[in-house]
Design an enzyme around this catalytic site. Structure first.
Site, mmCIF file in Angstrom:
data_model
loop_
_atom_site.group_PDB
_atom_site.id
_atom_site.type_symbol
_atom_site.label_atom_id
_atom_site.label_comp_id
_atom_site.label_asym_id
_atom_site.label_seq_id
_atom_site.Cartn_x
_atom_site.Cartn_y
_atom_site.Cartn_z
ATOM 1 N N GLU A 98 -61.372 -38.236 -108.119
ATOM 2 C CA GLU A 98 -62.616 -37.630 -107.633
ATOM 3 C C GLU A 98 -62.310 -36.146 -107.435
ATOM 4 O OE1 GLU A 98 -65.632 -39.064 -106.979
ATOM 5 O OE2 GLU A 98 -65.047 -41.087 -107.551
ATOM 6 N N CYS A 101 -67.640 -30.788 -102.321
ATOM 7 C CA CYS A 101 -67.341 -30.864 -103.762
ATOM 8 C C CYS A 101 -68.592 -30.776 -104.623
ATOM 9 C CB CYS A 101 -66.579 -32.141 -104.066
ATOM 10 S SG CYS A 101 -67.444 -33.616 -103.506
HETATM 11 P P1 NAD Z 1 -56.018 -30.728 -102.905
HETATM 12 O O1 NAD Z 1 -55.976 -31.220 -104.305
HETATM 13 O O2 NAD Z 1 -55.298 -29.480 -102.574
HETATM 14 O O3 NAD Z 1 -55.418 -31.845 -101.897
HETATM 15 C C1 NAD Z 1 -55.834 -33.197 -101.912
HETATM 16 C C2 NAD Z 1 -54.664 -34.079 -101.486
HETATM 17 O O4 NAD Z 1 -53.571 -33.918 -102.390
HETATM 18 C C3 NAD Z 1 -54.141 -33.780 -100.080
HETATM 19 O O5 NAD Z 1 -53.947 -35.006 -99.391
HETATM 20 C C4 NAD Z 1 -52.811 -33.072 -100.335
HETATM 21 O O6 NAD Z 1 -51.848 -33.381 -99.366
HETATM 22 C C5 NAD Z 1 -52.378 -33.614 -101.683
HETATM 23 N N1 NAD Z 1 -51.639 -32.623 -102.468
HETATM 24 C C6 NAD Z 1 -51.834 -31.274 -102.487
HETATM 25 N N2 NAD Z 1 -50.972 -30.677 -103.342
HETATM 26 C C7 NAD Z 1 -50.218 -31.674 -103.881
HETATM 27 C C8 NAD Z 1 -49.152 -31.705 -104.835
HETATM 28 N N3 NAD Z 1 -48.690 -30.589 -105.387
HETATM 29 N N4 NAD Z 1 -48.613 -32.911 -105.132
HETATM 30 C C9 NAD Z 1 -49.083 -34.045 -104.576
HETATM 31 N N5 NAD Z 1 -50.084 -34.055 -103.661
HETATM 32 C C10 NAD Z 1 -50.637 -32.910 -103.314
HETATM 33 O O7 NAD Z 1 -57.560 -30.667 -102.534
HETATM 34 P P2 NAD Z 1 -58.212 -30.105 -101.186
HETATM 35 O O8 NAD Z 1 -57.979 -28.635 -101.115
HETATM 36 O O9 NAD Z 1 -57.809 -30.949 -100.039
HETATM 37 O O10 NAD Z 1 -59.749 -30.389 -101.457
HETATM 38 C C11 NAD Z 1 -60.568 -29.506 -102.150
HETATM 39 C C12 NAD Z 1 -60.814 -29.952 -103.562
HETATM 40 O O11 NAD Z 1 -61.208 -31.309 -103.596
HETATM 41 C C13 NAD Z 1 -61.973 -29.206 -104.217
HETATM 42 O O12 NAD Z 1 -61.646 -28.933 -105.565
HETATM 43 C C14 NAD Z 1 -63.122 -30.196 -104.149
HETATM 44 O O13 NAD Z 1 -64.127 -29.995 -105.111
HETATM 45 C C15 NAD Z 1 -62.412 -31.483 -104.321
HETATM 46 N N6 NAD Z 1 -63.171 -32.558 -103.724
HETATM 47 C C16 NAD Z 1 -63.695 -33.528 -104.528
HETATM 48 C C17 NAD Z 1 -64.455 -34.535 -103.976
HETATM 49 C C18 NAD Z 1 -65.066 -35.614 -104.805
HETATM 50 O O14 NAD Z 1 -65.496 -36.597 -104.221
HETATM 51 N N7 NAD Z 1 -65.142 -35.478 -106.111
HETATM 52 C C19 NAD Z 1 -64.651 -34.565 -102.603
HETATM 53 C C20 NAD Z 1 -64.073 -33.585 -101.815
HETATM 54 C C21 NAD Z 1 -63.329 -32.589 -102.387
#
Ligand code: NAD
Length: 458
Positions: A212, A246
């Protein structure tokens, strides 16, 4: 949980899954009711944590996180037996006497990784789907919303069956350690960049994934749209959680002749939402941290700010800001904004607006505001996006029967309602044939007679 303990937890969950602990419908129902109780009995604690992390108002926390998830749970409680029921399908005459059916079976031990922007909903709604389908789950809340992660880490062991649900707290090292394990499904919500990392790690074990993700969700406004309604609905979707959603409209494509009218409607809507002072309003959230604050204020550099533009780093506040005359090669139009900045770009023909969308990555959502069905259909039929809304923004997420997910770079797979149940289930095809009659037509040696009979029957 220390990283070295992860395999042990996984082993314990696998043992309870193999023992059939999570399969009975009665167990699934009980877990969903416990999850609902967690949300209902701790509304204040959860809302307080969300306020601490994002300055979300109680109302916003309740609508978009707590009650949203309760609605998902209630919908599952009403329909899960029906979703789980085996479905009989026809068996060709040549294979008779026999029967064929499609069964739903749980996948096993699943990993759910959440982001920080809706840190309650985006961990617990996937959990509800996983439990309704009879799975175990390890949850990894986002470390960037630490108050919420702490509350979830405390409440989940109190309410949920520890033989099926565990929480692992942490950031990149912990998530990396989790991703090294062999899961039966990984459900990830977050950025497209980290989605790639997750998919690569899952490929090692051929683990199926639901991703997602995010992206730039466009919003097309035609001149015939009622501008005040359009402005209210666009700004509601854009400014809930200060744009950190998002599916928030990322930018607006407006029919050129209507741009001034839309700008005027946006101006008066902002005035009415926040009484002219968003900073003082308890209904306006803050940016998650200084890194994102700096990124967002950086996006404004060199832009023509038509409305707003104020910010305060110490308070992580960014005023709702509209930019016009946008350079399409500038970062504000190259990356997902994920904050309260709204670029407005004019178009002359609807085809131009459609081409604008199709020249870019497929978005998670696309919105069109118009009174004309021909215009909305032209947009819906000639563009691709995870979901879409006509004269709404963001609201489609609240319809449990609408699968929610992206397409291509905005995501893979979908959930909510039955789609969530299916996402955490394997669809198993089962054919059952009586062993009493066994005509040898299909077995070698293949005589001319057998070939003739087979050709007639198959
Ligand atoms: P992110 O990808 O930075 O982090 C999400 C998760 O991944 C966190 O739990 C984090 O600890 C983990 N993570 C981060 N870097 C990592 C790595 N290098 N290796 C493994 N795990 C890692 O996302 P965010 O900043 O928390 O959220 C924002 C993003 O999420 C935006 O792009 C937004 O559009 C998207 N989003 C999508 C939805 C959806 O339902 N489609 C909903 C909310 C947010």
């Amino acid at each position: 949980m220390p990283v070295q303990e992860i395999p042990q937890h996984l082993q314990e969950l696998r043992a309870s899954f193999r023992a059939g602990h999570t399969r009975p419908m009665a167990w699934r129902r009980k877990q969903l009711k416990r999850l609902k109780a967690l949300l209902r009995e701790n509304e204040q604690a959860l809302a307080d944590a969300l306020h601490k992390d994002l300055r979300k108002s109680f109302f916003e926390a309740w609508i978009t996180e707590i009650n949203f998830t309760v609605n998902e749970i209630d919908h599952s409680l009403t329909h899960m037996e029906e979703w789980a029921r085996p479905r009989a399908v026809d068996t060709p005459i040549a294979y008779q006497p026999a029967s064929s059916e499609v069964r739903k079976e749980p996948l096993g031990v699943t990993l759910i990784i959440g982001p920080w922007n809706y840190p309650v909903q985006l961990i617990l709604a996937p959990l509800a789907a996983a439990l309704s389908a009879g799975n175990c789950a390890v949850l990894k809340p986002s470390e960037m919303a630490p108050a919420t992660a702490e509350v979830l880490g405390r409440l989940i062991p109190q309410y949920m069956d520890p033989q099926a649900v565990r929480v692992v707290q942490g950031a990149v090292p912990e998530t990396t350690a989790l991703l090294e394990q062999k899961w039966d499904h990984i459900f990830f919500t977050g950025s497209t960049a980290v989605g790639r990392i997750v998919m690569k790690a899952a490929a090692e074990h051929l683990t199926p994934v639901t991703l997602e993700l995010g992206g730039k969700s466009p919003c097309i406004v035609a001149a015939d749209a009622p501008m005040n309604v359009a402005a209210r609905r666009i700004l509601w979707g854009k400014l809930t959680n200060a744009g950190q959603t998002c599916v928030a409209p990322d930018y607006v494509l407006v029919e050129r002749g209507a741009q001034d009218k839309l700008m005027a409607a946006i101006k008066s809507t902002l005035q009415s939402f926040y009484e002219g002072n968003p900073k003082a309003s308890k209904d306006y959230a803050r940016i998650i941290n200084t890194r994102h604050f700096d990124r967002l204020t950086g996006l404004l550099e060199g832009q023509h700010v038509a409305l707003g533009g104020d910010s305060d780093r110490d308070d992580l506040y960014i005023e709702p800001t509209v930019v016009t005359d946008v350079d399409l090669d500038s970062p504000v139009m190259q990356q997902e904004i994920f904050g309260p900045i709204l670029p407005i770009i004019p178009w002359d023909t609807i085809q131009e607006a459609i081409d604008f969308v199709n020249d870019r990555e497929k978005p998670l959502a696309l919105y069109v505001f118009t009174k004309k069905r021909a215009t909305s259909e032209a947009v819906l039929q000639n563009t691709s996006s995870g979901g879409a809304g006509v004269n709404i923004s963001v609201m489609h997420l609240g319809v449990p029967d609408l699968p929610f997910g992206g397409v291509g770079p905005s995501g893979t797979g979908a959930y909510h309602g039955q789609a969530g149940f299916d996402c955490f289930s394997h669809t198993k095809s089962v054919m059952t044939k009586s062993a009493l009659i066994d005509p040898p037509v299909l077995y070698p040696p293949y005589s001319d007679f057998k070939k003739k009979v087979t050709r007639t029957l198959l």
